[in-house]
Write a protein that holds these residues in place. Sequence first.
Motif, PDB file in Angstrom:
ATOM      1  N   ARG A 159       0.887   4.202  -2.772  1.00 60.47           N
ATOM      2  CA  ARG A 159       0.607   5.590  -2.369  1.00 60.47           C
ATOM      3  C   ARG A 159       1.756   6.529  -2.728  1.00 60.47           C
ATOM      4  O   ARG A 159       1.548   7.603  -3.304  1.00 60.47           O
TER       5      ARG A 159
ATOM      6  N   GLN B 205       1.579   9.598  -5.616  1.00 61.71           N
ATOM      7  CA  GLN B 205       1.810  11.005  -5.287  1.00 61.71           C
ATOM      8  C   GLN B 205       2.891  11.606  -6.186  1.00 61.71           C
ATOM      9  O   GLN B 205       2.772  12.746  -6.652  1.00 61.71           O
TER      10      GLN B 205
ATOM     11  N   GLU C  91       0.829  -1.200   0.000  1.00 57.30           N
ATOM     12  CA  GLU C  91       0.000   0.000   0.000  1.00 57.30           C
ATOM     13  C   GLU C  91       0.866   1.254   0.000  1.00 57.30           C
ATOM     14  O   GLU C  91       0.568   2.242  -0.680  1.00 57.30           O
TER      15      GLU C  91
END
Length: 387
Positions: free
Chosen positions: A372, A376, A368
Amino acid sequence: MKNFHKVKKIVIASDSFKGSVSSIEVAQIAETAVHNIFPECEVLKIPVADGGEGTVDVLVSVMNGNIISCRVKGPLMEPVLARYGIIEDEKTAVIEMASASGLTLVPVEKQNPMLTSTYGTGELIKDALLRGCTNFLVGIGGSATNDAGTGMLQALGFRFLDNKGKELGGGGKILTRICSIDDSKVVPEVKQAKFTVACDVNNPFSGIDGAAYVYARQKGADEQMIHDLDIGLKNFAEVIKNQKNKDIDSVPGAGAAGGIGGGFLAFLNANLKPGIEMVLDCIGFDSLIFGADLIITGEGKLDKQTGMGKVPAGVLIAAKKKEIPVIAIGGCIEEIEDLNNAGFLAVLSLLPYPVTLRQAMNKEFTLENIKRTLEQQFRVIQQFQIK
């Protein structure tokens, strides 16, 4: 990104995050992150390794090879089930020494490099030879041994004799007693085989920086054993010099993995190469990354050691030749300025907040965080690319 043009091709080439996620899993979750931001972008997933643990799985996966299971003798000559890979039209074998002769196969209380043998590694090589393999890629990290590869060579038919012409047994203890070498019964297929050995250290065969003094302690040796093993390595090097006219004692890398680097050099005419270089050459990495706009690489910890033969460094070297920017991701980041100076466009830590080591190593948590972090970064890239 490059000249702020639209991102059309991203390559994912990361090492595993040891104890957490595999190289293949990193590539898969990174692909998801790319397509969440750049749905039409081509993603090339290239699992890579540095010649150590995971190399067999990576190369078999990338090159559509096969895993071969083989019952061999472990470090203490007990039966173990080891495995290796066969790739490239069934002519190339990929072997991890640790699978047959690794330290993790020996209980702590039984670790003793005077006794442990590389015989099982030789049995893996022999099995592959008899299956028709002529090219060998061998990772030698994680060994339990300091026998200079004599066990491996015995499995291939080499005989080591004492001063009375009597054949010696196995383990590091025989090195002081070797007086001559008999190669009359060596497996004939060995002569046609080519060996490339993943070697990321420069230790000589013997001496204060050699196999025994630098590595034997972590394999269970006490001070007397280290002294005796070093004397044995010097003796074996002298026998090799006299009988085979090869001086391996001071060759960088000859002391790798308990001296098996020297054994490969002297008896199997091996080529010692940095592990990541061996892997990238095998998969044709330079050709695969052609036309890429960005490469994502990484490993569990990024620091000064990253630039010394680790996967991200190898990927960066290849990318620089083609002027492709590289972003590195890692669970733990140190010496960021040094890594940027080495050439990484950015070095990104995956941890969003302070966590325990157990949580940091959790597979789902790591996956995860990779997704993430990359999403970004890609959002920033997307903002500045030419539409």
